[in-house]
Each structure stands twice: as C-alpha cells, then as structure tokens.
Design a protein around this motif. Structure first.
Motif, PDB file in Angstrom:
ATOM      1  N   ASP A 237       0.948  -1.222   0.054  1.00  0.00           N
ATOM      2  CA  ASP A 237       0.099   0.010  -0.067  1.00  0.00           C
ATOM      3  C   ASP A 237       0.988   1.281  -0.028  1.00  0.00           C
ATOM      4  N   THR A 238       1.826   1.281   0.907  1.00  0.00           N
ATOM      5  CA  THR A 238       2.944   2.307   0.752  1.00  0.00           C
ATOM      6  C   THR A 238       4.116   1.506   0.901  1.00  0.00           C
ATOM      7  N   GLY A 239       5.410   2.320   0.630  1.00  0.00           N
ATOM      8  CA  GLY A 239       6.888   1.756   0.873  1.00  0.00           C
ATOM      9  C   GLY A 239       7.286   2.038  -0.435  1.00  0.00           C
ATOM     10  N   PHE A 240       8.558   2.062  -0.445  1.00  0.00           N
ATOM     11  CA  PHE A 240       9.715   2.337  -1.420  1.00  0.00           C
ATOM     12  C   PHE A 240      11.007   1.910  -1.253  1.00  0.00           C
ATOM     13  N   GLY A 241      11.625   1.190  -2.334  1.00  0.00           N
ATOM     14  CA  GLY A 241      12.990   0.322  -2.126  1.00  0.00           C
ATOM     15  C   GLY A 241      13.423  -0.096  -3.318  1.00  0.00           C
ATOM     16  N   GLY A 242      14.699  -0.328  -3.440  1.00  0.00           N
ATOM     17  CA  GLY A 242      15.342  -1.215  -4.400  1.00  0.00           C
ATOM     18  C   GLY A 242      16.427  -1.675  -3.897  1.00  0.00           C
ATOM     19  N   LEU A 243      17.153  -2.750  -4.204  1.00  0.00           N
ATOM     20  CA  LEU A 243      18.116  -3.344  -3.769  1.00  0.00           C
ATOM     21  C   LEU A 243      18.745  -4.425  -5.006  1.00  0.00           C
ATOM     22  N   GLU A 244      19.931  -4.102  -5.505  1.00  0.00           N
ATOM     23  CA  GLU A 244      20.564  -4.894  -6.744  1.00  0.00           C
ATOM     24  C   GLU A 244      21.195  -6.030  -6.219  1.00  0.00           C
ATOM     25  N   HIS A 245      21.133  -7.018  -7.380  1.00  0.00           N
ATOM     26  CA  HIS A 245      21.594  -8.210  -7.217  1.00  0.00           C
ATOM     27  C   HIS A 245      22.543  -8.453  -8.608  1.00  0.00           C
ATOM     28  N   ARG A 246      23.155  -9.788  -8.391  1.00  0.00           N
ATOM     29  CA  ARG A 246      24.066  -9.876  -9.807  1.00  0.00           C
ATOM     30  C   ARG A 246      23.090 -10.060 -11.044  1.00  0.00           C
ATOM     31  N   ASP A 247      22.076 -10.710 -10.990  1.00  0.00           N
ATOM     32  CA  ASP A 247      21.234 -11.213 -11.997  1.00  0.00           C
ATOM     33  C   ASP A 247      19.674 -10.980 -11.595  1.00  0.00           C
ATOM     34  N   SER A 248      19.604  -9.874 -10.780  1.00  0.00           N
ATOM     35  CA  SER A 248      18.089  -9.457 -10.414  1.00  0.00           C
ATOM     36  C   SER A 248      18.162  -8.336  -9.357  1.00  0.00           C
ATOM     37  N   THR A 249      16.802  -7.950  -9.276  1.00  0.00           N
ATOM     38  CA  THR A 249      16.731  -6.849  -8.293  1.00  0.00           C
ATOM     39  C   THR A 249      15.482  -6.990  -7.386  1.00  0.00           C
ATOM     40  N   ALA A 250      15.334  -6.500  -6.412  1.00  0.00           N
ATOM     41  CA  ALA A 250      14.206  -6.731  -5.430  1.00  0.00           C
ATOM     42  C   ALA A 250      13.792  -5.096  -5.271  1.00  0.00           C
ATOM     43  N   LEU A 251      12.471  -5.111  -5.321  1.00  0.00           N
ATOM     44  CA  LEU A 251      11.900  -3.825  -5.530  1.00  0.00           C
ATOM     45  C   LEU A 251      10.658  -3.837  -4.611  1.00  0.00           C
ATOM     46  N   LEU A 252      10.326  -2.702  -3.710  1.00  0.00           N
ATOM     47  CA  LEU A 252       9.268  -2.429  -3.033  1.00  0.00           C
ATOM     48  C   LEU A 252       8.549  -1.194  -3.500  1.00  0.00           C
ATOM     49  N   PHE A 253       7.238  -1.137  -3.944  1.00  0.00           N
ATOM     50  CA  PHE A 253       6.618   0.008  -4.640  1.00  0.00           C
ATOM     51  C   PHE A 253       5.141  -0.172  -4.145  1.00  0.00           C
ATOM     52  N   PRO A 254       4.446   1.149  -4.359  1.00  0.00           N
ATOM     53  CA  PRO A 254       3.072   1.339  -3.919  1.00  0.00           C
ATOM     54  C   PRO A 254       2.274   0.551  -5.150  1.00  0.00           C
ATOM     55  N   ARG A 255       1.613  -0.090  -4.922  1.00  0.00           N
ATOM     56  CA  ARG A 255       0.753  -0.871  -5.925  1.00  0.00           C
ATOM     57  C   ARG A 255      -0.011  -0.115  -7.003  1.00  0.00           C
ATOM     58  N   PHE A 256      -0.759   1.073  -6.279  1.00  0.00           N
ATOM     59  CA  PHE A 256      -1.580   2.000  -7.054  1.00  0.00           C
ATOM     60  C   PHE A 256      -0.989   3.055  -7.908  1.00  0.00           C
ATOM     61  N   ASP A 257       0.398   3.098  -7.509  1.00  0.00           N
ATOM     62  CA  ASP A 257       1.259   3.910  -8.505  1.00  0.00           C
ATOM     63  C   ASP A 257       1.635   3.464  -9.894  1.00  0.00           C
ATOM     64  N   LEU A 258       1.263   2.076  -9.883  1.00  0.00           N
ATOM     65  CA  LEU A 258       1.594   1.536 -11.169  1.00  0.00           C
ATOM     66  C   LEU A 258       0.336   1.399 -12.112  1.00  0.00           C
ATOM     67  N   PRO A 259       0.408   1.197 -13.729  1.00  0.00           N
ATOM     68  CA  PRO A 259      -0.782   1.262 -14.535  1.00  0.00           C
ATOM     69  C   PRO A 259      -1.445  -0.145 -14.303  1.00  0.00           C
ATOM     70  N   MET A 260      -2.620  -0.184 -14.244  1.00  0.00           N
ATOM     71  CA  MET A 260      -3.470  -1.015 -14.448  1.00  0.00           C
ATOM     72  C   MET A 260      -4.116  -1.312 -15.738  1.00  0.00           C
ATOM     73  N   VAL A 261      -4.614  -2.548 -16.289  1.00  0.00           N
ATOM     74  CA  VAL A 261      -5.123  -2.898 -17.584  1.00  0.00           C
ATOM     75  C   VAL A 261      -6.359  -1.913 -17.796  1.00  0.00           C
ATOM     76  N   GLY A 262      -6.418  -1.413 -18.712  1.00  0.00           N
ATOM     77  CA  GLY A 262      -7.232  -0.450 -19.472  1.00  0.00           C
ATOM     78  C   GLY A 262      -7.270   0.813 -19.018  1.00  0.00           C
ATOM     79  N   GLU A 263      -6.134   1.350 -18.328  1.00  0.00           N
ATOM     80  CA  GLU A 263      -5.976   2.731 -18.187  1.00  0.00           C
ATOM     81  C   GLU A 263      -5.376   3.567 -19.147  1.00  0.00           C
ATOM     82  N   SER A 264      -5.453   4.769 -19.029  1.00  0.00           N
ATOM     83  CA  SER A 264      -4.691   5.862 -20.163  1.00  0.00           C
ATOM     84  C   SER A 264      -3.112   5.487 -20.154  1.00  0.00           C
ATOM     85  N   ASP A 265      -2.622   5.540 -21.179  1.00  0.00           N
ATOM     86  CA  ASP A 265      -1.124   5.379 -21.380  1.00  0.00           C
ATOM     87  C   ASP A 265      -0.492   6.764 -20.881  1.00  0.00           C
TER      88      ASP A 265
END
Length: 594
Positions: A237-265
């Motif tokens: 719901d809230t929260g923010f972060g990112g941590l790098e790894h050799r072949d990946s990254t782990a991210l924490l991000f608010p779900r409703f700040d990301l685009p959903m299917v059918g929304e404006s571009d």
C-alpha cells in the motif's frame, strides 16, 4: 580444502506466524568443530541489521546417527558445533516479518527471502558449491521464482545450485502467487514479477522497460554479463525501495502507483518513479555488482566495510537512472530537467552540504546516512543526490575540456573494461586516474571542490553549452519540490517542515539559519495558533504572507507543555530550482535525440 557441497533445504513453516525452516547439511570435514554465521548486513545496503536476531531456534545432530550434537552460541550471529569431523545437520527456524527489500517477509500471498536472512555460512566451506531444495508449500498456486539457476523441478520440491556462498546469498527468493511476464532484449531474457493478485498492465510495463534495458546494455557493450534478469517487485500500500543483485533486483513499490489494465497511457509521476527505480537497479548490474570498490570485492559481512566511493556508485547511477528515461523518450526533456531541479532543490535546502563532503558521506553511510533523524538536513549530505549532480557536472566538464569528444558515457565504458569485466575493484582515486591516464584530462580541482570538499557543483559554468539555464525561485507552497511552474511564489517562510496534527501542525524538520530555528521552534513541537488563530498549513502560510509587521505570536505544545513565543517575519529565500531550455537543438543533442 573441503570439496563437497553444502545442502540447504528451505520450507515455509507457517505463513500465519511469518516462520520458515532451514535445514543445512554439512558433509564430513577435517576440523573437530564448525563455526556457523549469518551475515550482519546485506551488500548494497550499508547498515548493520543483525539478521541473526530473527533465528528463533537452532539445533544440530549427527547426519548418520541422528544423535543430537552440542552447539554453543558464541556471539550475536555465530554458533559453534562439536562435530568431530563427521557430517552434521543443522536445523533452525526464522521469523520473517520485515516488509522491505533487505530481509525476509511472509504473508498469505507470498514469502520473500534474502539469502542473508536465511542461510548460515560455514567456516571453511565459503568457496564450495551450495545446493538448495525448496519444499513446495501446501498452499494452492504458490510457485518459486529466483534468478538462481534451477537444476530440477521435482514433484515435492524445486532444486538449485550455485558455485559458492557469496553467489548463493545474491539471489533473493520469491515463493507465492504473482503476476509474471518475460520479454527479450538483444538476446537477454528479462522477467517481471509483481507480488500477489493484481490487475497491473504488465505488458505495458515490459514495453516501457525494453528501451531502458537496451540503453544500459548498449552503453557498456557486448558481451553482456547476464543471460537472464529478474525484476522482482513486492507490491504494498505504501513503501519504497530497491536492492541490486547480480542477476536480479528486489523492489518495493506502492501498487496503485503502477498502471492497471485498461488505463490511460499517460505516465503518472508515480509510474515515472518506478521506471527510474528499475533503471537505477538494472544499471547496478554493471556499476556496483561488477564494477565495485576494492574493499567490496570480498567484503566482510560480519562487520562494517568502509569506503569513500559510494558517491561514484550510487551518485553516478542516480544520474543515469533519470537521464536514461529522457534519452529513450520515456519522459520529455523538460520533465527530465524538472526531476533534476528537484534534486538540486533538495541540496539547496540542505545546510548539511556545507558540513560533510560526499566522500565523508560515503564513508559514514553506516551510521549517518542509513540512520538519519530529523537533524540530518542540517548535518549531512546525500551521496545519492549530490553524487548525481557531480556526475552531471563531470559529463559537462569532460565535454568542454575535450571539444565534446569525451563524456561520462565513455568514462563508464572505460571503468567497465578496466575494472568491471574481471571485477578487480576500484581504488579511491579511480575517476581522477582514468580521466588523466585515458583522456589526458585533469579533473583534480573539480573533485577536490565538490567530492572531497563541500562546494556546490558549478553547473552554471557549463549549462549554456547544452542550451539550458538554471533559475532559482521561492517555493509556491510547502509541498513545492522544485521544477518549472507558473504559480506565484511565497512571500514569507517559516523555515520548518510540518505535517498535519489533530489540531495545528507537528514540526518534522527545522532548518538552521531560518526563522523557525531562530525562534526556538523544535522538532515535534505542535504549532497550535499564530496571532491567536488556529492554523493548518494553508492558513499558516496565508497569515505569514499577509503580515507586514516584524513578528507574529506563536502558540505551541512541546512535550505536554503549552508555550508562547514570537516568530520573525522574513522574506522567503530562493532555494527552489527550475531549468529552462533556451536552445532545444543543443539540449536534444546532449541527450542524443538528434
């Protein structure tokens, strides 16, 4: 030298209680005792976190006879086991309830586990292969996802193997339900994972990330250090972060700040921030995970590992995360400049930049940057923020000194070729050395001023070369972070940041040298009234702007006491920045858009 592998087994004991179990089998060995330790910090996050505190129980037994073996805890993260050289099995249970990218977390939708929170290391076995068996949970539709190479998918478990312990703890694990999608960029497979059940437009996100991935790959050149890369995003719901790894990254991000299917571009500011975060962490694949300070090649994870180079690694990456979005057309040139304006604004409002250099900030990250309190703005400087501005200035300086033949991109490629491909580690003077030896450009004065000293980056010396002008103004509101605006600025300034209280405003920061500090206002004071009128943020600013006398009276509460005092009325200072493009052709050329 031990030649056999370590075998780890991971299982979810109870998602309701946030518990998982680990069973570690150590083969026979030459020593009479074994020392087992859990890291106290995770690479990329420079703070001692004492992950071993989450181990709630630990026991040992002889692997062949199944007889219990004595084990003793030597310190906060180390256990000694009496093995007599025979194979031993260690079992332990871990509590996982830290919703962050640094530790481990389990709920009803998934388990997220960093190796530094889960897997004990065995002294003498650090260079041996590590095998992992994840027991399939008895929860419908839960699956395992990780960048760790899989060796088998059994009916009851997933199995993996890596070369050594350092690699083993550099592949975070996700076990649960998720939204998953993969896409190809120039022969490399990229995977997107978003936790839980969601309706995100994952194909749109993949399409927007594709040119960003391509940019970074082309910047450093072939051959690529990765064949598969996983963006693992924990939605909250809230929260923010990112941590790098050799072949990946782990991210924490608010779900409703990301685009959903059918929304404006249209890209919202929240979504732009997400793309920038992905850009930042992916850039670390080259610049941190492979190009790295000498002391970070084989760091001691049991205690702090100090370096004054974080301004190079986080600062340069902070420059590239946003400029990449402009270069690939994900944001407009003006939007990019607005983002840079906000970064410079943070610096201008930070008196700590005159007290601490970014080299010192890097060295003291363990105690000052990662353990900030309300006084931080007056005491320290961010090696992320100022480091990014230093990188911007360095690019402009190199271009001017070389008639536009040398730039920061070329410097990054030289760093990659000389220090990243073989991961040999960079010395403290690496930037000055590469510029002098490879380009015959002396930048020692620049670094002395802005890296090892506390002077501001003199961007104004070079901005006309790229068709840009930097302006300063007063804030238009308490929430004004910088950037271009047509709104009218404040006339007066409190000199403190506040948040709403049930009545009045709670003071969260006080800036030294401004009216609030000189009036004796303190962090956590609750400003109740000004000139006898109860205030919120808008009313407070309106009263200050409309006051022509020298002072206003304040009523406030401090730790349960009611106090009154006077606040000087002072003109607002011009500590907010915005850029103006005065030559679009020059600026487009600098971005590489021409």
């Amino acid at each position: 030298m031990n030649s056999a592998s370590l075998h780890y087994q991971l299982s979810i004991y109870s998602w309701q209680q946030h518990l998982f179990d680990v069973m570690l089998t150590v083969p026979s060995h030459e020593s009479q005792t074994l020392s087992l330790t859990l890291p106290s910090w995770i690479p990329g996050s420079y703070m001692v976190r004492d992950f071993a505190k989450n181990i709630v129980s630990l026991a040992a037994k002889n692997t062949e006879s199944d007889e219990p073996i004595a084990c003793a805890k030597l310190d906060k993260q180390t256990w000694e086991v009496e093995t007599q050289g025979e194979a031993v099995t260690i079992t332990y249970r871990v509590h996982a309830n830290d919703l962050s990218v640094r530790s481990a977390f389990i709920n009803d939708e998934y388990a997220f586990i960093n190796g530094t929170s889960a897997f004990l290391s065995v002294e003498g076995f650090e260079q041996q292969p590590c095998k992992l068996q994840i027991i399939k949970p008895a929860v419908a539709n839960w699956r395992a996802y990780t960048s760790m190479p899989m060796t088998d998918d059994m009916p009851d478990s997933w199995e993996y193997e890596v070369a050594d312990y350092a690699e083993f703890i550099d592949h975070p694990l996700y076990i649960g339900v998720c939204n998953f999608h993969s896409f190809e960029v120039e022969g490399v497979t990229f995977e997107l994972l978003f936790s839980g059940r969601n309706n995100l437009d994952i194909e749109r996100i993949a399409n927007d990330l594709t040119p960003i991935c391509k940019h970074h790959m082309q910047l450093f050149g072939d051959p690529q250090p990765i064949k598969r890369y996983l963006f693992m995003t924990l939605l909250a719901d809230t929260g923010f972060g990112g941590l790098e790894h050799r072949d990946s990254t782990a991210l924490l991000f608010p779900r409703f700040d990301l685009p959903m299917v059918g929304e404006s571009d249209t890209k919202t500011d929240g979504y732009i921030t997400f793309l920038s975060l992905c850009s930042h962490e992916l850039f670390h694949t080259w610049h941190v995970k492979r190009i790295k300070p000498e002391v970070m090649v084989k760091p001691n994870l049991q205690k702090e590992t100090y370096t004054n180079q974080l301004w190079i690694y986080e600062g340069f990456t902070s420059f590239y995360d946003d400029v990449t979005l402009a270069r690939v057309g994900a944001i407009s040139p003006q939007k990019y400049l607005d983002i840079v304006s906000q970064n410079i604004t943070r610096l201008l409002q930070n008196a700590g930049r005159f007290k601490q250099s970014v080299a010192e900030s890097s060295f003291d990250a363990w105690t000052k940057f990662y353990k900030q309190d309300a006084s931080a703005t007056n005491a320290i400087v961010s090696y992320y923020t100022k480091g990014g501005i230093i990188a911007f200035g360095l690019d402009l300086l190199l271009r001017e000194k070389s008639n536009n033949e040398i730039n920061l991109d070329l410097l990054m490629r030289h760093l990659w070729d000389q220090y990243g491909r073989d991961e040999k580690g960079t010395p403290d003077d690496v930037i000055a050395t590469v510029c002098k030896q490879d380009f015959d450009i002396d930048i020692s004065d620049y670094l002395a001023d802005v890296v090892y000293g506390t002077k501001d980056v003199p961007l104004e010396n070079w901005l006309s070369n790229i068709g840009v002008e930097l302006l300063t103004r007063t804030k238009v509101s308490a929430d004004d972070k910088g950037g271009k605006t047509s709104a009218e600025g404040m006339k007066r300034q409190l000199g403190a940041n506040c948040k709403p209280a049930p009545i009045g405003l709670t003071v969260t920061q006080v800036f030294e040298g401004l009216a609030a500090a000189d009036a004796g206002i303190m962090v956590n004071d609750i400003i109740i009234a000004v000139n006898g009128f109860v205030v919120n943020q808008a009313k407070l600013q309106r009263i200050l702007d409309a006051t022509n006398t020298g002072q206003v009276s304040l009523s406030l509460i401090r730790d349960g006491r009611f106090l009154t005092g006077d606040l000087d009325i002072r003109n607002a200072r011009e500590d907010v920045c915005n850029f103006s493009i005065v030559d679009e052709r020059k600026f487009s050329a600098w971005l590489g858009l021409n």
